[in-house]
Design a protein around this motif. Structure first.
Motif, PDB file in Angstrom:
ATOM      1  N   ASP A 358       0.861  -1.187   0.000  1.00  0.00           N
ATOM      2  CA  ASP A 358       0.000   0.000   0.000  1.00  0.00           C
ATOM      3  C   ASP A 358       0.897   1.236   0.000  1.00  0.00           C
ATOM      4  O   ASP A 358       1.626   1.496   0.967  1.00  0.00           O
ATOM      5  CB  ASP A 358      -0.899  -0.012   1.245  1.00  0.00           C
ATOM      6  N   GLU A 360       0.355   4.327   0.363  1.00  0.00           N
ATOM      7  CA  GLU A 360       0.081   5.346   1.372  1.00  0.00           C
ATOM      8  C   GLU A 360       0.727   4.994   2.715  1.00  0.00           C
ATOM      9  O   GLU A 360       0.890   5.864   3.577  1.00  0.00           O
ATOM     10  CB  GLU A 360      -1.429   5.509   1.552  1.00  0.00           C
ATOM     11  N   LYS A 361       1.089   3.719   2.882  1.00  0.00           N
ATOM     12  CA  LYS A 361       1.678   3.277   4.151  1.00  0.00           C
ATOM     13  C   LYS A 361       3.209   3.220   4.094  1.00  0.00           C
ATOM     14  O   LYS A 361       3.852   2.842   5.077  1.00  0.00           O
ATOM     15  CB  LYS A 361       1.135   1.902   4.531  1.00  0.00           C
ATOM     16  N   CYS A 438      -2.110  -4.419   1.898  1.00  0.00           N
ATOM     17  CA  CYS A 438      -3.224  -3.750   1.221  1.00  0.00           C
ATOM     18  C   CYS A 438      -4.544  -4.065   1.919  1.00  0.00           C
ATOM     19  O   CYS A 438      -4.714  -5.137   2.505  1.00  0.00           O
ATOM     20  CB  CYS A 438      -3.290  -4.199  -0.235  1.00  0.00           C
ATOM     21  N   SER A 439      -5.470  -3.115   1.823  1.00  0.00           N
ATOM     22  CA  SER A 439      -6.798  -3.285   2.433  1.00  0.00           C
ATOM     23  C   SER A 439      -7.855  -2.825   1.438  1.00  0.00           C
ATOM     24  O   SER A 439      -7.549  -2.437   0.314  1.00  0.00           O
ATOM     25  CB  SER A 439      -6.893  -2.461   3.720  1.00  0.00           C
ATOM     26  N   THR A 442      -7.142   0.570  -0.013  1.00  0.00           N
ATOM     27  CA  THR A 442      -5.935   0.818  -0.805  1.00  0.00           C
ATOM     28  C   THR A 442      -6.300   1.302  -2.202  1.00  0.00           C
ATOM     29  O   THR A 442      -7.119   0.684  -2.893  1.00  0.00           O
ATOM     30  CB  THR A 442      -5.077  -0.460  -0.905  1.00  0.00           C
ATOM     31  N   THR A 445      -0.572   0.940  -5.237  1.00  0.00           N
ATOM     32  CA  THR A 445       0.433   0.076  -4.602  1.00  0.00           C
ATOM     33  C   THR A 445       1.812   0.352  -5.180  1.00  0.00           C
ATOM     34  O   THR A 445       1.961   0.726  -6.362  1.00  0.00           O
ATOM     35  CB  THR A 445       0.120  -1.426  -4.824  1.00  0.00           C
TER      36      THR A 445
END
Length: 451
Positions: A358, A360-361, A438-439, A442, A445
């Motif tokens: 992900d 963003e993470k 990922c969730s 998300t 990636t």
């Protein structure tokens, strides 16, 4: 049949010439001005072989050295052979002058071979040189597998007079009125070869008639030894650079050293093996998996579970570059160390051929580097941390290949992915951290693939 055609020297030369050369071949020939090289130069002249003569004047004997050069140049002019005379710069007072002179001479031969587009380098080695070479190997303690003789054609080196004794060459140059010069320093016993010729050989010939012929049979025994060693080694091999541990350790102690030496010799051409390594072979049965023994400055022998693996300690480091990657680098395909990285839209699907983090993470910039001892991360699906070394072991990455694994480290020092040197047993190319999984939320990636 004339005296040239009937000479044993001519017959031997023509046999090698017809066997190994074609009319199109060009030869670089080393010519010192002595009887051996002048005989070879004359034979090349009489057979119209396309040749370039090379004379190295070291200046060791002052005017006499210059006269050697003059003779070579005059005869080349008479016989219409191109001649190149060079004056290598070597410190005459330095140690091992003979070895340094030989290395420089052959470097010059190689350089001129390339410059003139030649096919071979011809030298006037004869049977007495062959005897001296084998005897020196024995005296220096070389193993039986090293009792090899010189060959008439060995790669780019052409030695058509190897089967002719020195005495026959002297008879030949006198019979054919080939001029030559004698190097007085060859009569001194300063160097190893001269010592053998003048101090040992006369007495050996008197006390042990036929000793040279007996010595020349040793290469045949060496070939027999090598064939037997190869047969035994074949039963221990798991590929070209791996030995089956149990099968190797089941060999009698008396032959392990020889078989190991042959394994290394066949695996890496020209590999230098230290005596210290060979003396440690009796400790192999207690070597733990993942541990290694140094063979020399570059290579190690690594215990990898049920195998001993030849490991090149330079290759991995020389082919790898530590890379710092900014987020904007990944807006298009980014290649590094055999990997392809890119930020992509997430469609909810996964496959074993890629890793998806992900984006963003992930704290940018990220660093792609080799893992090191002490590195830890939280593998996908786990709550706690795990050492990278343990994770690679659990994923069945062999000890020999562990060092080739990469990690992707985020700006905050968190390892967000481990990339295996090859796909694991389940086909996966690596493992991401639980922290970047990922969730449903998300959007994009960081996707990693093997190139």
């Amino acid at each position: 049949m004339g005296k040239f055609e009937s000479s044993p020297v001519t017959k031997t030369f023509l046999s090698a010439h017809q066997k190994f050369l074609t009319k199109e071949n060009r030869i670089i020939v080393g010519v010192s001005g002595g009887p051996d090289s002048m005989a070879l130069l004359y034979l090349l002249h009489r057979t119209d072989t396309d040749s370039v003569a090379v004379h190295c004047n070291y200046g060791l004997r002052g005017k006499d050295s210059d006269k050697d050069q003059e003779l070579v140049e005059e005869m080349c002019k008479l016989w219409e052979i191109e001649c190149v005379a060079v004056r290598p710069e070597i410190d005459k007072n330095s140690g091992n002058f003979q070895n340094k002179a030989r290395d420089e001479r052959y470097r010059i031969f190689e350089e001129l071979k390339s410059e003139y587009g030649a096919d071979y380098i011809a030298t006037a080695h004869h049977r007495d040189d062959q005897v001296e070479t084998i005897l020196q190997k024995l005296l220096r303690g070389a193993g039986m597998g090293s009792w090899k003789a010189m060959s008439p054609l060995d790669g780019e080196f052409f030695r058509p007079l190897l089967d002719i004794p020195k005495s026959e060459i002297l008879n030949f140059v006198q019979l054919m009125n080939v001029p030559f010069r004698m190097d007085g320093s060859n009569e001194e016993s300063t160097y190893a070869r001269n010592f053998l010729r003048h101090a040992w050989f006369p007495d050996l010939s008197r006390l042990f008639p036929g000793w040279k012929e007996n010595l020349l049979r040793l290469p045949d025994r060496a070939d027999e030894y090598t064939a037997m060693a190869d047969t035994i080694l074949a039963g221990c091999l798991n590929g070209t650079t791996r030995l089956n541990r149990d099968r190797f350790l089941s060999l009698p102690d008396t032959i392990r050293q020889g078989i190991m030496h042959r394994f290394l010799e066949k695996s890496i051409d020209g590999l230098s093996v230290s005596a210290a390594f060979l003396n440690t072979l009796n400790t192999l049965d207690s070597l733990q998996t993942g541990n290694r023994i140094s063979i020399n400055e570059r290579y190690d022998l690594l215990r990898d579970r049920d195998e001993f693996v030849l490991s090149d300690t330079e290759t991995a480091e020389s082919s790898f570059q530590k890379v710092v990657i900014q987020q904007n680098h990944l807006q298009k395909i980014f290649r590094a160390n055999g990997l392809i990285l890119r930020i992509e839209n997430f469609n909810g699907s996964f496959d074993n051929r890629s890793l998806k983090l992900d984006s963003e993470k992930v704290a940018f910039p990220v660093t792609l580097r080799r893992w090191k001892e002490g590195d830890q991360f939280t593998p996908l699906g786990m709550d706690g941390t795990q050492r990278i070394s343990d994770h690679l072991t659990n994923r069945k990455i062999s000890s020999a290949e562990k060092s080739d694994a990469f990690v992707l480290e985020s700006f905050d020092g968190v390892i967000v992915a481990v990339i295996f040197p090859h796909s694991a047993a389940d086909g996966q190319i690596g493992t991401i951290s639980e922290q970047v999984r990922c969730s449903d939320n998300t959007q994009t990636t960081v996707t990693i693939r093997k190139s």
